[in-house]
Design a protein around this motif. Sequence first.
Motif, PDB file in Angstrom:
ATOM      1  N   VAL A  16     -30.611  56.011 -69.655  1.00  0.00           N
ATOM      2  CA  VAL A  16     -30.282  54.623 -69.978  1.00  0.00           C
ATOM      3  C   VAL A  16     -31.371  53.699 -69.462  1.00  0.00           C
ATOM      4  CG1 VAL A  16     -28.647  52.753 -69.532  1.00  0.00           C
ATOM      5  CG2 VAL A  16     -27.806  55.026 -70.077  1.00  0.00           C
ATOM      6  N   TYR A  32     -33.381  51.444 -72.030  1.00  0.00           N
ATOM      7  CA  TYR A  32     -33.449  49.988 -71.921  1.00  0.00           C
ATOM      8  C   TYR A  32     -34.896  49.536 -71.766  1.00  0.00           C
ATOM      9  CZ  TYR A  32     -33.080  45.256 -70.195  1.00  0.00           C
ATOM     10  OH  TYR A  32     -33.248  43.898 -70.048  1.00  0.00           O
ATOM     11  N   THR A  77     -29.984  52.548 -75.630  1.00  0.00           N
ATOM     12  CA  THR A  77     -28.890  51.893 -74.893  1.00  0.00           C
ATOM     13  C   THR A  77     -27.526  52.181 -75.510  1.00  0.00           C
ATOM     14  OG1 THR A  77     -29.241  49.848 -76.187  1.00  0.00           O
ATOM     15  CG2 THR A  77     -30.377  50.034 -74.063  1.00  0.00           C
ATOM     16  N   ALA A  82     -25.098  52.900 -72.843  1.00  0.00           N
ATOM     17  CA  ALA A  82     -25.090  51.971 -71.709  1.00  0.00           C
ATOM     18  C   ALA A  82     -23.695  51.382 -71.521  1.00  0.00           C
ATOM     19  CB  ALA A  82     -26.098  50.857 -71.944  1.00  0.00           C
TER      20      ALA A  82
END
Length: 452
Positions: free
Chosen positions: A19, A23, A210, A213
């Motif tokens: 993640v 990101y 993501t 996420a």
Amino acid sequence: MSATDAQPHELPRQLPRGVRIGYGSGSVATGAFGTVPGLMLLPYLTDSLGIAAVLAGFIVFVPKAWDVILNPIAGRISDRTTDPRGPRRPWLLRAGIALSVAFALLFAAPGMATWLEAAWVLVLFLGCATAYAFFQVPYVAMPAEMTSSYDERTRLMTWRVAILAFTIMLAGASAPAIRDAVGGRDGYRVMGLAMAVIILVGTVGAYVGTRRAPVTAAQPGAGGLRDQLRVVAEARDFRWLLTTFVIQALATGSMLAGVDYLAKDVLGKDGASTILFVCFVGPALVLTPAWSAVGTRIGKKRGYLISSVVLTAGALLAATAQSAPAAVVFLAVGLVGVGYAGCQVFPMAMLPDAAAVDARRTGSNRVGVYTGVWTAGETLGLALGPGVYALVLAIGGYRSSTDDVHVLQPDSALTAITLGFSVLPAVLMVLSLWWLRRYSLDSAQVDERVTA
């Protein structure tokens, strides 16, 4: 649990590495767009299209000024977005693709009258700025909704800034190289297309990376945009941090705008633009994790202060560019790069702290508005940088030209190029520290307020 079902108190304190990397890959898009226009657009206007420096500075500034108005609106819209993929992620894909297309056209002005070519660049840059606002604002808002940990946000920003530094080096070094290899206006066209592909890669990477996420559902506060902007403006620590960052963005924007002029007119060396960028970003790639460790050990504010001083010292050393060997200038820019890495890691990690404290305190998630105001401020600084630099060039008597005409610059213009790249940014960096010293949030305060 879906991304949109997560509640603030359920946010993890540590994120999976996948993640973090996912990101961070969004910085491929933001780094390319944040670097290349600042580096290439002003020279494109003055030295390829033959547009006067003052008008060229205006063309570069206006779309960024538009972003200052648009960014808080984009934040408000993303706060109120409802989507099974999360409130922010859909905007990454939509706006990122639009940005890529607009950027491919930005440097592709067909042969027309000079005023029409100027209008082409202005309209396309406005399109780029609009798309970028709807990508950058939701993107910057995500960390405050991904983890509740003060230190984990620093680690998340370490990945982001490391990838950002790599992208700056890749885009900043390759864009002038592509232009010079092809030559003339065709060189700018090919360069623009290549950078558009890089932006698209970053867009897809951030969107896909993501997908797992743990992002909370947006809970926008009551009242209109003006009411929420007033609340954000009253957040004292955020206000001090934002002011510091905007002034520093003005400083780095001025330096970025001056790279091509310094390389071509002062250093006079082939490939100097690429070398300057490698010197700038190379140290940042190596030392970004070190700055993160410094922040964990002594606090983000102190780390931010130290990195600002390092950047200032490098900028002052670059003031010797007209008389010192080129190696000294490259060393100075390398020192700037060391400081710049910290000046990105720390404020980006401090922003979600301020936004998260407000969200826990009020029960209303204004992260999008916070990041909209933040991005608007950053955009304003980065826009004013080239504009101020163009004004310095005009005062120094810089002579614009077209691709097929070589113009010898007067000594006053060479001095203006050097001072705008060195002394002006150094003064702005020192000025910014007046506001940084007032920022008060630290690890104990943030964790206490978040868990309260």
